[in-house]
Motif scaffolding. Structure first.
Motif, PDB file in Angstrom:
ATOM      1  N   ILE A 401      -5.043  27.447 -12.324  1.00 39.55           N
ATOM      2  CA  ILE A 401      -5.512  27.987 -13.601  1.00 39.55           C
ATOM      3  C   ILE A 401      -4.568  28.367 -14.406  1.00 39.55           C
ATOM      4  N   SER A 405      -6.330  31.012 -19.352  1.00 34.89           N
ATOM      5  CA  SER A 405      -7.775  30.985 -18.895  1.00 34.89           C
ATOM      6  C   SER A 405      -7.914  32.082 -17.910  1.00 34.89           C
ATOM      7  N   GLU A 408      -8.412  35.280 -20.062  1.00 35.64           N
ATOM      8  CA  GLU A 408      -9.872  35.353 -20.498  1.00 35.64           C
ATOM      9  C   GLU A 408     -10.906  35.452 -19.610  1.00 35.64           C
ATOM     10  N   LYS A 409     -10.869  35.034 -18.382  1.00 36.86           N
ATOM     11  CA  LYS A 409     -11.976  35.079 -17.496  1.00 36.86           C
ATOM     12  C   LYS A 409     -11.969  36.474 -17.056  1.00 36.86           C
TER      13      LYS A 409
END
Length: 447
Positions: A401, A405, A408-409
């Protein structure tokens, strides 16, 4: 004798000790067709299955048959052929183990429980297991002293049982006077419970103390068994004080076995603790070639590379697919194409479930015994920072990933924070063995 019930019971035992692919391929169409003068006649669908069971599973089948009934002395295979007059199977050919194979090479010795086929000669060494293999050789060079106890851990199907029994067989070959005993933790537990019930605990103690080398498989099943662990602790001390060797296997590092007493963990750590991780690409190729060579099966390099790339993590899965290829090759009386191999792999290997990032967060939060929600919060608590950094590292390294990302997660963090965390974990695992073991354990849970 109710042979149908007998065979169903035996099949239940066999199913627990072989891979699903092996069980489906070789045992699905078998049944007991007769019993006479201590001989069980096992009906099989064709000559190919007959020869394969005889070569690979005869000892296992006969062992469970004898455990079910003391009146059984031998096992023979018959090829079934449907009679035109009656809806029943009649034998058309019989193959007897007594006529075809030397018993000493296939029977497990009841005195030590060692499988004679588990040897160093048949153990494929690669980058993934070379440390464990070298340590096992160290045990042999200074028995009772070096690496005592010797503790091997790793996921199922990585070759632990083969290696620990290979040590036993090598010791037996080098010095037949040595008393060796291989057993599972479940056997040890059952023996202890039975001895307590019949008030023969001293006989239980003497049974295990008489050996020069004890080899215990599946230590993880001692979890929560306090009294049995106490007996093992005392047995351990006596063996160690008398320069007798103890060898263990487990599915995880002893520090991560819940319900295992600290004093046992301390004893394990005092010797050599080494893991056997999943085989790497190079090793999977070597394992496939070795297995094929042992059964005279030729596969193109293209097919071998495909199998090594498609089946990752478990040696038993590799063996199961090779068995399926052998079976299909025999049935079709020709070599399989790459496309046929691909269909075989697709239909026989259970596809791994793809985990969401939330599931990864939950697994790691549970591992470190913290609340899942706190991972996403803007907190700098020490007990949260480390698990969060490991989550970032795992999501990046194992799930590929992107840094933005991941940030953000995990609560809207900047990608530079994620990069810093991943690089920090990369650096630390080079020197921090405990951290490395923790990450290996987490990866085992995730897989």
């Amino acid at each position: 004798m109710d042979t149908k019930e007998l065979w169903n019971n035996v099949l239940s035992e066999i199913e627990n000790s072989v891979s699903k692919a092996n069980f489906t391929t070789w045992f699905k169409e078998t049944k007991i067709s007769g019993f006479d003068n201590g001989v069980i006649y096992l009906s099989v669908p064709n000559t190919f299955v007959q020869e394969w069971l005889l070569k690979k599973f005869h000892t296992l089948i006969l062992k469970h048959l004898r455990e079910s009934s003391e009146s059984i002395h031998a096992l023979e295979y018959v090829i079934k052929e449907e009679s035109k007059q009656k809806n029943q199977y009649v034998p058309t050919q019989i193959m007897s183990i007594n006529r075809e194979l030397p018993l000493s090479e296939y029977y497990i010795n009841k005195d030590d429980n060692l499988n004679p086929r588990y040897t160093f000669e048949s153990f494929v060494v690669g980058p993934f297991n070379e440390l464990a293999h070298a340590a096992a050789q160290g045990v042999l060079s200074n028995l009772g002293i070096a690496y005592n106890p010797f503790f091997i851990y790793g996921n199922s199907g990585h070759g632990k049982t083969h290696l620990i029994q290979a040590i036993g067989n090598a010791i037996k070959t080098a010095d037949p006077s040595k008393k060796i005993y291989y057993f599972t933790s479940e056997k040890f537990i059952n023996d202890y419970v039975s001895s307590v019930q019949i008030n023969k605990i001293e006989q239980f103690k003497e049974k295990y103390r008489k050996y020069d080398v004890l080899i215990m498989d599946d230590v993880q099943f001692l979890s929560g068994k306090e009294k049995t662990q106490e007996e093992l602790f005392h047995l351990f001390n006596i063996m160690k004080d008398n320069n007798k060797h103890i060898i263990f296997s487990c599915d995880k590092h002893p520090n991560f076995v819940t319900g295992l007493e600290d004093r046992l963990k301390s004893r394990f750590a005092a010797g050599m603790v080494v893991d056997i991780p999943a085989p790497d690409q190079e090793s999977r190729v070597a394992i496939i070639k070795s297995k094929c060579s042992s059964i005279n099966l030729f596969l193109d390099d293209e097919i071998i590379d495909y199998l090594a790339n498609s089946i990752k993590g478990n040696i038993r899965d590799l063996e199961g697919v090779i068995n399926l290829i052998v079976c299909q090759t025999g049935n079709k009386n020709k070599s399989l194409t790459l496309n046929e191999i691909k269909d075989l792999v697709k239909n026989s290997i259970k596809q791994k479930k793809l985990l969401s990032y939330k599931e990864v967060v939950k697994i790691i939060a549970d591992f470190y015994k913290i609340e899942e929600e706190i991972i996403y919060e803007k907190t700098r608590k020490k007990e949260v920072i480390k698990p969060r950094q490991i989550i970032m590292y795992i999501l990046r390294e194992d799930f590929n990933i992107s840094y933005p990302s991941i940030g953000e997660k995990l609560g809207g963090r900047d990608h530079t924070t994620v990069i810093h965390s991943c690089e920090k974990i990369k650096r630390e695992i080079k020197d921090d063995l405990l951290l490395l073991k923790e990450i290996q354990e987490i990866r085992s849970i995730i897989s």
